[in-house]
Design a protein around this motif. Structure first.
Motif, short mmCIF file in Angstrom:
data_model
loop_
_atom_site.label_atom_id
_atom_site.label_comp_id
_atom_site.label_asym_id
_atom_site.label_seq_id
_atom_site.Cartn_x
_atom_site.Cartn_y
_atom_site.Cartn_z
N SER A 331 0.87 -1.29 -0.21
CA SER A 331 0.01 -0.04 0.14
C SER A 331 0.86 1.27 0.11
O SER A 331 2.16 1.32 0.24
N GLU A 332 0.33 2.34 -0.43
CA GLU A 332 1.15 3.60 -0.50
C GLU A 332 1.50 3.81 1.10
O GLU A 332 2.62 4.43 1.07
N ALA A 333 0.76 3.52 1.93
CA ALA A 333 1.14 3.65 3.14
C ALA A 333 2.30 2.91 3.77
O ALA A 333 3.03 3.40 4.25
N ASP A 334 2.52 1.51 3.18
CA ASP A 334 3.46 0.85 3.46
C ASP A 334 4.81 1.61 3.09
O ASP A 334 5.88 1.69 3.68
N VAL A 335 4.66 1.96 1.73
CA VAL A 335 5.85 2.50 1.07
C VAL A 335 6.09 3.86 1.80
O VAL A 335 7.48 3.96 1.92
N THR A 336 5.24 4.63 2.27
CA THR A 336 5.56 6.03 2.84
C THR A 336 6.31 5.40 4.19
O THR A 336 7.10 6.15 4.62
N ALA A 337 5.69 4.78 4.82
CA ALA A 337 6.56 4.14 6.17
C ALA A 337 7.96 3.57 5.91
O ALA A 337 8.70 4.12 6.68
N LEU A 338 7.75 2.83 5.13
CA LEU A 338 9.24 2.51 4.70
C LEU A 338 10.30 3.42 4.44
O LEU A 338 11.37 3.69 4.80
N ALA A 339 9.78 4.44 3.41
CA ALA A 339 10.81 5.35 2.94
C ALA A 339 10.92 6.60 4.09
O ALA A 339 11.96 7.00 4.14
N ALA A 340 10.03 6.72 5.14
CA ALA A 340 10.22 7.29 6.30
C ALA A 340 11.23 6.77 7.14
O ALA A 340 12.21 7.75 7.39
N ASP A 341 11.24 5.60 7.22
CA ASP A 341 12.28 4.95 8.02
C ASP A 341 13.80 5.18 7.47
O ASP A 341 14.72 5.53 8.04
N MET A 342 13.83 5.00 6.09
CA MET A 342 15.10 5.30 5.34
C MET A 342 15.31 6.70 5.66
O MET A 342 16.56 6.95 5.89
N ALA A 343 14.62 7.58 5.49
CA ALA A 343 15.02 8.85 5.62
C ALA A 343 15.34 9.06 7.20
O ALA A 343 16.61 9.94 7.35
#
Ligand SMILES: *Cc1c(COP(=O)(O)O)cnc(C)c1O
Length: 349
Positions: A331-343
């Motif tokens: 989901s877009e939310a999964d991707v956003t959460a992963l990208a936020a952790d990367m950031a």
């Protein structure tokens, strides 16, 4: 004990569950009795839908895994003294435990290099033409993967060139399409253009990664090559007695276009993740993001930190780096959460 439920993951598209369309088709198939071993209405419908999808009268077989599909397909094209040319990072070489060699009684894989996981046609030619003597395993098949193990795509032009090359060199052309749906969705080109019209003799088309519980279709565009393939499946333990349940999910996925919606969705999630990730310091794409995979070079502490936070991803596919796969269930939310952790793990610029 409650089973452990993973948070949504990017390790592989086969971490995802069964999509609603496949699940409902299985439920619909679960009413009463049906003839066994493929002689049932669901199998007939699934075959018909695949013939419609590919706009040709192909011969279709359903098996349980991609390894079975690839290795039995390749074995059916070869004698033991033949050889199969494939990319050095191909699944048949790196992830099938020697199944192609086993089922073909020793047919040798000859590896070729090529950028972005795609076979270099000059290397293919060299592999075939450098020897013509009786001591060399006779090249018989070219095996390519679409989408590739590195998440890239052969363009329609590249496929036609590959098909032409195969024909010129008297090679049969087999396609490992465990993510064929992602390729069709990304390229926006008809399935027929990407297969038999480009010279593909045989496609192993993936169901599991597209949203089924399990199952792959072995599709012979060249029907002559399918002779006695049913015996091969049976001998290898790949003839499902309750075939309707292997076939019904194909009906669910193909009938109303869910296969392409699932794939397009996964591709979109991968694009979103790639767009976010490349903005971070120390992170870069290892291969072009063209389907549902994102391969990233990232600092070791980021890899470590993501794992500590519970994210799962592979770092052993291709030539290293971190591989993130998206699926119908991402989901877009999964991707956003992963990208936020990367950031949050990225070193400040
Ligand atoms: C996943 C995959 C397969 C199929 O693997 P199985 O685990 O045997 O179902 C085949 N080819 C490629 C490129 C894959 O990624």
């Amino acid at each position: 004990m409650e089973p452990t439920v993973l948070r949504n993951q990017f390790a592989s598209d086969n971490y995802a569950g069964i999509c609603p369309e496949a699940w409902e088709a299985m439920a619909a198939a679960n009413s009463g009795y049906a003839t066994s071993y493929g002689d049932d209405p669901w199998t007939e419908r699934a075959c018909r839908l695949l013939r419609e999808t590919f706009e040709t009268d192909c011969e279709v077989f359903f098996v349980f895994t991609g390894t079975a599909a690839n290795s039995l397909a390749l074995a059916s094209l070869c004698h033991s003294y033949h050889s199969i040319i494939c990319h050095e990072t191909s699944h048949v070489e790196t992830d099938e435990c020697g199944a192609a060699e086993f089922f073909s009684n020793g047919t040798k894989l000859l590896l070729v290099p090529g950028s972005d996981g795609k076979v270099d046609l000059a290397a293919v030619e060299h592999t075939v033409s450098k020897r013509a003597d009786i001591h060399y395993p006779k090249p018989r098949v070219l095996s390519i993967t679409q989408a590739t193990e590195l998440g890239t795509l052969y363009s329609p032009e590249e496929l036609r060139a590959t098909g032409d090359q195969a024909r010129r060199l008297s090679l049969k052309l087999q396609m490992d399409g465990s993510r064929f749906a992602n390729a069709v969705a990304a390229l926006g080109v008809s399935p027929s253009e990407l297969t038999w019209k480009a010279g593909v003799d045989l496609l192993c088309m993936g169901g599991a990664k597209n949203g089924m519980a399990m199952g792959e279709a072995v599709i012979f565009f060249n029907r002559d090559l399918a002779r006695e393939f049913d015996y091969r499946c049976k001998q290898a333990g790949q003839l499902a007695s309750k075939m309707r349940f292997l076939a019904a999910p194909w009906v669910g996925l193909l009938e109303n276009g869910a296969w392409l919606r699932n794939a397009a969705h996964a591709n979109r999630c991968a694009r979103l993740l790639a767009d976010r990730a490349v903005q971070l310091p120390g992170v870069r794409l290892l291969f072009p993001q063209q389907a549902n995979a994102v391969f990233l070079e990232m600092p070791e502490p980021m890899i470590h930190g993501l794992r500590e936070r519970g994210w799962r991803f592979y770092t052993f596919i291709g030539s290293g780096g971190a591989r993130f796969m998206c699926s119908w269930e991402s989901s877009e939310a999964d991707v956003t959460a992963l990208a936020a952790d990367m950031a949050s793990l990225a070193a400040p610029r």
